[in-house]
Scaffold this active site. Structure first.
Site, PDB file in Angstrom:
ATOM      1  N   TYR A 158       0.827  -1.209   0.000  1.00 47.89           N
ATOM      2  CA  TYR A 158       0.000   0.000   0.000  1.00 47.89           C
ATOM      3  C   TYR A 158       0.866   1.265   0.000  1.00 47.89           C
ATOM      4  CZ  TYR A 158      -3.348   3.496   1.739  1.00 47.89           C
ATOM      5  OH  TYR A 158      -4.122   4.614   1.905  1.00 47.89           O
ATOM      6  N   LYS A 162       1.250   4.299  -2.889  1.00 50.50           N
ATOM      7  CA  LYS A 162       0.891   5.690  -2.617  1.00 50.50           C
ATOM      8  C   LYS A 162       2.089   6.621  -2.819  1.00 50.50           C
ATOM      9  CE  LYS A 162      -3.503   5.591  -1.528  1.00 50.50           C
ATOM     10  NZ  LYS A 162      -4.511   6.325  -2.317  1.00 50.50           N
TER      11      LYS A 162
END
Length: 254
Positions: A158, A162
């Site tokens: 994740y 990002k």
């Protein structure tokens, strides 16, 4: 020139995206295109029933065909696009890099990074022609993507997706003189995604309400300018209660 402000919000059928759509739709002189995998979702049917200025559109993250078709629908229906809020994202896996399946990296990068690129490429012509002269492309990012303010929360797939998406925001600012391109951390929010992350670290649920997060996000997007906002990474608000999820900074370093 239309007196209305036209928004496209991705991931708008639930969580932060849904509350963003609902909140913006309640304002005067707005048109909201709610991008989602399933535009027939009951949540959006209910929203349209009370806010006829909301138009659900099928938009699958990183899928060029659906992104192009959604923007074509915006062109046909509204004739302009002024603000894009790239909210769609996933956080499906927590664990150390050494044991995270490569498939998880691929899935997170597909949705969270390539999704942002495909969305901008589909929207750019209409967005950059916004009659406001100051179109906005806002990424709902995450402090987990900050390298300089790194926090070891076991979110390699994740966080790296990002961080890459944040780079896209910075590059879009540099490449487009009129575009206001910014990234915003929404906080540790009690959505399905946030609560999944909370249970992964031993909490019952995430501590920030969706409504509070959305108010903070909109405080960054409303009135954003090229000089003060673009090419920057902001928290939803500065928090200094000493909690580990606080961001006690006015701006998050890349």
């Amino acid at each position: 020139m239309s007196t209305k402000t036209v928004y496209l919000i991705t991931g708008a059928n639930r969580g932060i995206g849904y509350v963003l759509a609902k909140t913006i739709a309640a304002r005067p002189n707005t048109i909201v295109f709610a991008g989602t995998r399933d535009p027939t979702a009951q949540s959006l049917k209910d929203l349209v029933a009370t806010h006829p200025n909301v138009h659900p559109v099928k938009l699958v993250s990183a899928d060029k065909e659906s992104n192009d078709a959604a923007v074509a629908e915006i062109q046909k229906t509204a004739g302009q696009l002024d603000v894009v809020i790239a909210n769609a994202g996933i956080a499906n896996h927590y664990g150390p890099i050494g044991s995270t399946p490569v498939s998880q990296f691929k899935e997170h990068w597909e949705v969270n990074t390539l999704g942002v690129i495909v969305l901008f490429q589909a929207a750019q012509e209409l967005l950059l022609a916004s009659p406001t002269g100051a179109p906005i492309f806002a990424l709902i990012s995450s402090a987990a993507g900050s390298i300089s303010n790194f926090r070891n929360v076991g979110a390699g797939a994740y966080g790296s997706s990002k961080a890459a998406a944040n780079f896209i925001v910075k590059a879009l600012d540099a490449e487009n003189p009129k575009l206001i391109s910014l990234a915003i951390h929404p906080g540790f929010v009690a959505t399905d995604m946030g609560n999944h992350g909370a249970t992964a670290v031993g909490m019952e649920k995430a501590p920030i309400t969706v409504d509070d997060s959305v108010q903070g996000l909109l405080s960054r997007i409303d009135g954003a300018t090229k000089e003060k906002s673009s090419g920057r990474f902001f928290p939803w608000k500065r928090s200094s209660t000493g909690k580990p999820w606080d961001i006690d900074l006015d701006e998050i370093p890349w």
